[in-house]
Design an enzyme around this catalytic site. Structure first.
Site, mmCIF file in Angstrom:
data_model
loop_
_atom_site.group_PDB
_atom_site.id
_atom_site.type_symbol
_atom_site.label_atom_id
_atom_site.label_comp_id
_atom_site.label_asym_id
_atom_site.label_seq_id
_atom_site.Cartn_x
_atom_site.Cartn_y
_atom_site.Cartn_z
ATOM 1 N NE ARG A 91 -0.508 -0.094 4.887
ATOM 2 C CZ ARG A 91 -1.001 0.346 6.009
ATOM 3 N NH1 ARG A 91 -2.048 1.117 6.011
ATOM 4 N NH2 ARG A 91 -0.434 0.010 7.149
ATOM 5 C CG ASP A 123 -7.839 -1.432 1.512
ATOM 6 O OD1 ASP A 123 -6.651 -1.379 1.921
ATOM 7 O OD2 ASP A 123 -8.787 -0.913 2.133
ATOM 8 N N GLY A 124 -4.704 -1.705 -0.277
ATOM 9 C CA GLY A 124 -3.721 -0.686 -0.638
ATOM 10 C C GLY A 124 -3.966 0.671 -0.003
ATOM 11 N NE ARG A 174 7.165 5.080 5.059
ATOM 12 C CZ ARG A 174 6.913 3.829 5.469
ATOM 13 N NH1 ARG A 174 6.712 3.577 6.742
ATOM 14 N NH2 ARG A 174 6.851 2.853 4.602
ATOM 15 C CG ASP A 250 8.056 -6.874 7.305
ATOM 16 O OD1 ASP A 250 8.250 -7.689 8.219
ATOM 17 O OD2 ASP A 250 6.985 -6.275 7.143
ATOM 18 C CG ASP A 260 6.872 0.023 8.003
ATOM 19 O OD1 ASP A 260 6.789 1.069 7.330
ATOM 20 O OD2 ASP A 260 6.832 -1.101 7.493
#
Ligand code: AMP
Ligand code: MG
Length: 490
Positions: A91, A123-124, A174, A250, A260
């Site tokens: 996403r 859904d991204g 970001r 990740d 993140d």
């Protein structure tokens, strides 16, 4: 004609299996709710242009800036210890890289900008609440002086996203020195693609560790460099009471930035076992477990690099173990130095570590607020212990410790005023407390009111300054304001 971004892309010039070319999916009616003007200027962008309707369309992914070569990056990762060979930007879309006014290459990425080939069943999209949380916490970390990705902008999309209920959709812009993760190396290693691992390592050395390119063994030096940066980073987290919440491989940046922000949160009362994330049922990513997990993640990175170390696997493993073995010492040195500064010590002596541990133990037993205890300790150095004592359910526990602490302080020549000033520069008054973030999100989501968001950002931009007009923001939650769980941003 659209707004020009001075892109100088390098990642999209890497081999084709490193990413998927994909454009953001347009949204109904984007509205800019926040632009980080100083950061825009630092990136060579015009904040006035970005504030126009056309700028909002770019920041929402409805329109591409000139020169963009949008991609979704491929990566894999261990999630809560379980390996997933393909994750990737499901996403998020990297618009491109710019060189900022400090000469640093920075990624500009849209998060929540629509599906990509890596979206799997997602859904991204991103909901407004998590976008505001990431904006607030990443900018607070920056102001605290801790390496982190930044937030350039937040827009609402005018479209709902379906989670447990329908929520307003949003996109975060970001900024990172790169979005390369331990999981990016794992993506190639898991496929036996040693050329891919090497190409990525070369890219990372050139970009993040240029001083290592002349090293006798640059790939060994790269692992050592990432080990050093992660050790320093996690020490900084602990020293401000930060819990990342999802330290999957990740979500572990190769550049050493915090990345993140999902169910992250700061400690109120000190509790080494604290967990906030609703999905962290085993406490894998609890506050005090973070150094151990960082080393676990670095060990996964080392495994990826083994084929670059030596053609004989046993030798390669031995070399990797030697480098990983430096982590505990590096972490402890950074953490202990930070703790000594937090309690106002200018020098290191035998017994300091035990003395400070006794304070932490007393704090844990007495539900002392982590931030306020250290903030008020500076006053106690000058004999005004009222505020710090008040943090302890049994203030006598502090008094007992303080007697030994004052004896130790007396071995240093600094005056109480000097000590208090030094402590004030390392012990923040203001952190992004959970209940404040929740209140900001509620006002935005329920009432379209962004005044609390703006005010919180203002306070958190100067965490080490007293800011008496905002004293209430330093306070821990009342029992009824306490937030005990945080949720992932998905
Ligand atoms: P995270 O938990 O945010 O670190 O994400 C883990 C993985 O799930 C990454 O590959 C993300 O890109 C992907 N992901 C998270 N949320 C979504 C979403 N709403 N749509 C598609 N992919 C997602
Ligand atoms: Mg992630």
């Amino acid at each position: 004609m659209t707004i020009h971004f001075p892109f100088q892309n390098t990642y999209s010039a890497l081999p084709a299996n490193f990413f998927a070319r994909v454009a953001p999916t347009p949204v109904a009616s984007p509205r800019l709710i926040k632009l980080n003007r100083p950061l825009a200027v630092q990136l060579g962008l015009d904040p006035d242009l970005l504030s126009t309707p056309e700028g909002a369309e770019i920041l929402a992914g409805k329109r591409l800036p000139d020169g963009a070569d949008p991609i979704a990056m491929a990566y894999a990762g261990h999630q809560f210890g379980h390996f997933v060979p393909q994750l990737g930007d499901g996403r998020a879309i990297l618009l491109g890289e710019v060189i900022d006014t400090d000469g640093v290459r920075r990624d500009i990425q849209l998060k929540g900008s629509g599906p990509t080939p890596f979206s799997r069943r997602g859904d991204g999209r991103a909901a407004l609440g998590p976008v505001l949380r990431e904006y607030i916490v990443s900018e607070a970390m920056f102001a605290l002086g801790i390496p982190t990705t930044r937030s350039l902008a937040a827009v609402v999309t005018g479209e709902p996203v379906m989670r447990e209920t329908a929520l307003p959709g949003a996109v975060l812009t970001r900024v990172a020195s790169s979005h390369i993760r331990v999981g990016t190396f794992q993506f190639f290693a898991a496929r036996g693609d040693t050329d891919g691992v090497r190409a990525l390592a070369d890219h990372v050395i050139a970009r993040h560790y240029p001083e290592l390119s002349d090293a006798a063994q640059p790939y060994h030096a790269l692992l050592a460099g990432v080990v050093a940066r992660q050790a320093a980073l996690v020490a900084r987290w602990l020293l401000v009471g930060f819990i990342h919440g999802v330290m999957n491989t990740d979500n572990t940046s190769i550049s050493g930035e915090t990345i993140d922000y999902g169910p992250c949160a700061f400690l109120d009362a000190y509790n080494p076992a604290q967990v906030f994330s609703s999905i962290d049922e085993m406490g894998r990513y609890a506050y005090a477990n973070q150094p151990r997990i960082a080393l676990w993640n670095l060990t996964r990175l080392a495994e990826c690099l083994l084929p670059l170390f030596d053609s004989e696997q046993e030798k390669a493993i031995e070399q990797a173990q030697t480098i990983l073995g430096e982590f505990p010492e590096k972490f402890t040195a950074a953490y202990q130095a930070g703790l000594r500064a937090k309690v106002g010590l200018f020098t290191a002596r035998d017994g300091d570590e035990a003395l400070i541990q006794d304070l932490l133990d007393a704090m844990a037993k007495n539900a002392a607020d982590f931030t306020l205890t250290f903030r008020h300790l500076g006053d106690a150095a000058a004999d005004d212990a009222a505020d710090v004592r008040a943090q302890f359910t049994d203030p006598a526990a502090f008094d007992e410790w303080a007697t030994r602490w004052r004896t130790r302080l007396a071995l240093e020549p600094q005056t109480p005023a000097e000590r208090k000033a030094a402590m004030g520069a390392v012990n923040p008054a203001f952190i992004p407390r959970n209940h404040r973030i929740e209140a900001v999100i509620q006002a935005a989501v329920n009432n379209d009111d962004y005044a609390p968001f703006e005010e919180l950002l203002t306070v958190l931009a100067k965490p080490y300054e007293g800011q008496p007009q905002f004293a209430a923001y330093a306070e821990p939650p009342l029992p009824e304001q306490m937030v005990t769980q945080t949720f992932c941003g998905t």
